[in-house]
Design a protein around this motif. Structure first.
Motif, PDB file in Angstrom:
ATOM      1  N   ASP A   1       0.816  -1.222   0.000  1.00  0.00           N
ATOM      2  CA  ASP A   1       0.000   0.000   0.000  1.00  0.00           C
ATOM      3  C   ASP A   1       0.847   1.268   0.000  1.00  0.00           C
TER       4      ASP A   1
ATOM      5  N   ILE B   1       1.189   3.600  -3.144  1.00  0.00           N
ATOM      6  CA  ILE B   1       0.055   4.300  -3.731  1.00  0.00           C
ATOM      7  C   ILE B   1       0.300   5.809  -3.715  1.00  0.00           C
TER       8      ILE B   1
ATOM      9  N   ILE C   1      -2.700   2.548  -9.310  1.00  0.00           N
ATOM     10  CA  ILE C   1      -2.873   1.531  -8.285  1.00  0.00           C
ATOM     11  C   ILE C   1      -3.089   0.157  -8.912  1.00  0.00           C
TER      12      ILE C   1
ATOM     13  N   ASN D   1     -11.115   4.310   5.264  1.00  0.00           N
ATOM     14  CA  ASN D   1     -10.497   3.002   5.490  1.00  0.00           C
ATOM     15  C   ASN D   1     -11.360   2.127   6.382  1.00  0.00           C
TER      16      ASN D   1
ATOM     17  N   PHE E   1      -6.117   0.995   3.681  1.00  0.00           N
ATOM     18  CA  PHE E   1      -4.880   1.295   2.967  1.00  0.00           C
ATOM     19  C   PHE E   1      -3.882   1.968   3.905  1.00  0.00           C
ATOM     20  N   ASN E   2      -2.679   1.438   3.922  1.00  0.00           N
ATOM     21  CA  ASN E   2      -1.627   1.936   4.813  1.00  0.00           C
ATOM     22  C   ASN E   2      -2.061   1.924   6.273  1.00  0.00           C
TER      23      ASN E   2
ATOM     24  N   TRP F   1     -13.225  -3.719  -4.761  1.00  0.00           N
ATOM     25  CA  TRP F   1     -12.653  -2.608  -4.005  1.00  0.00           C
ATOM     26  C   TRP F   1     -13.361  -1.298  -4.364  1.00  0.00           C
TER      27      TRP F   1
END
Length: 480
Positions: free
Chosen positions: A238, A241, A272, A427, A434-435, A463
């Motif tokens: 991730d 990105i 991505i 998220n 992500f992250n 997604w």
């Protein structure tokens, strides 16, 4: 002079290697261009400005007010620091650092505890408030920073002292200091590349996949080691990105949450989609380990060192560990991530775990913790010898950050005012994280490619639906 002698005995050999990574404006870049995350890196002039954020407790100095080596040398305190660096606890590095610190601050006792399952355990301890005085800040919403951690200084002041001061910023206040910083590239074994017939480093996903096939065809090495079983190593994908995938350092924190279709294929080997296409296609084409469920994080270090692994996708923090894992450290290399946007390879650089101070500690312990953190940042040399991108704005980078000619190094810009928690909210609502520990979504890519149960397009469509549903639920303005 930095106290490089602290770690010189254990890591001196590392400095003689032919190192590969990306550069920073504080050292010779040999053509690399660096753009910092903040435009506030001007001379401080001695002023301390906390008007933009929460003020530290009365009686506790701000980060910018501490002069390391001269202030608080007679302070008596006993503080505890919990962290995840089990390897550096075991090899004596941290004990050596503290011994050097105590030569300047003899009355500040620093107790340490290395925690193996740090990501989970630190969150549990955080909720109790009884974890000590310093910890590496775990993954929490930025809006909760002030609940658990002591304000260190205003973002304006911190940005004049350290790089990546905005990683744990909220409302104009910085709550964390990175212990080191990373550039996001790819670990590789130079000897394997040579044996495979690879003469130039890949600059696109298609070139990289071609090189992985050459490794499979011409060597006995595993072309790409997924580290699937460790979990967190999957979430590491991730980190590429935004800056790496589209050359935009405002994408991750300012645009991602507002983008309607962030996972579509732009058709030019960027974005991505093509980041994760590397992983999907590598698995589908048998360019990974034989059984991804049995990967071994500790064991893979020696495997890459010995040339049993060709490549691994991890941040530059892992470089030193691979070098030290065997007798072939000279063969360990670090290259830019293979993606080119408009003719340029972009490299994302940013802070690793951040030191944070317990908001519930006593004033003396908060002061001692502030002194210790600043000493670690400015004087210890730890970041340098770990192969880290410098956190101290006046610091130096190790040689591995001088060799990426033509790269543009950037760090993510912070969220826009009023949207500090928007990505966290997206998220959480989308459950894609992500992250933020979203390991399972990347493991899904490996599983799907290995079994043929789903195409990459199927996964990206899911997604997108989850992302769009989250936008609708949160009332996010969406841009096409």
């Amino acid at each position: 002079m930095k106290l490089r002698k602290v770690l010189a005995l254990g890591m001196a050999a590392m400095m003689t290697l032919s190192l590969v990574a990306c550069g920073n404006g504080n050292s010779s870049n040999d053509g690399a261009t660096t753009q910092q995350a903040s435009d506030t890196n001007s001379d401080n002039g001695g002023a301390t400005d906390t008007s933009d954020g929460a003020a530290p407790a009365e009686g506790v100095p701000t980060y910018s007010q501490v002069n390391v080596g001269t202030d608080y040398t007679d302070l008596t305190a006993s503080i505890k620091w919990i962290h995840h660096k089990t390897d550096r606890e075991e090899d004596g590095t941290i004990a050596n650092l503290i011994a050097e610190f105590n030569k300047v601050y003899p009355n500040i006792t620093v107790e340490t505890e290395a925690v193996t399952d740090y990501a989970e355990d630190s969150l549990l301890r955080l909720s109790t408030g009884a974890w000590g005085d310093i910890m590496f800040i775990p993954a929490i919403d930025k809006s909760e920073m002030g609940t658990y951690f002591q304000p260190l200084d205003s973002l304006a002041n911190m940005s004049k002292e350290i790089n990546f001061a905005d990683a744990y910023e909220f409302g104009g206040t910085s709550y964390g200091v990175p212990y080191m910083a990373n550039a996001q590239g790819v670990l590789y074994n130079k000897a394997v590349f040579e044996a495979a017939g690879i003469t130039e480093l890949p600059t696109t996903p298609t070139e990289f996949l071609t090189d992985l096939q050459l490794i499979k065809d011409n060597t006995d090495a595993i072309p790409l080691y997924t580290n699937y079983a460790a979990g967190w190593t999957m979430g590491a994908w991730d980190a590429y990105i935004g800056i790496v995938t589209d050359g935009d350092n405002t994408f991750m924190n300012q645009k991602f949450a507002h983008t309607a279709s962030p996972f579509e294929d732009p058709g030019d080997d960027t974005g991505i989609y093509n980041l994760y296409r590397i992983l999907y296609d590598a698995v589908a084409n048998g360019l990974i380990e034989d059984d991804y469920t049995t990967t071994d994080w500790e064991g893979c270090k020696g495997m890459l060192n010995r040339g049993e692994i060709g490549t691994m996708v991890l941040g530059s923090w892992a470089y030193a560990q691979m070098v030290e894992a065997g007798d072939h450290g000279d063969d360990v290399g670090y290259m830019p991530f293979p993606m080119t946007v408009g003719g340029t390879q972009y490299v994302a650089a940013g802070g690793d775990y951040n030191f944070g101070i317990n908001v519930n500690s006593s004033d003396d312990n908060k002061t001692a913790a502030m002194v210790f953190i600043k000493w670690m940042t400015e004087e210890s040399g730890w970041c340098y010898f770990e192969g880290g991108y410098t956190v101290d704005i006046n610091g130096e980078n190790p040689p591995m950050y001088q060799a990426f000619n033509g790269c543009t190094v950037m760090s993510d810009q912070p969220a826009l005012p009023g949207e500090e928690t928007l990505l966290d909210d997206m998220n959480s609502e989308s459950e894609l994280s992500f992250n933020a520990g979203g390991n399972s979504k990347v493991q899904r890519i490996v599983e799907a490619a290995a079994t043929g149960s789903e195409t990459l397009d199927d996964i990206m469509a899911d997604w997108t639906k989850d992302w769009n549903d989250a936008q609708a639920t949160l009332g996010v303005e969406v841009n096409n």
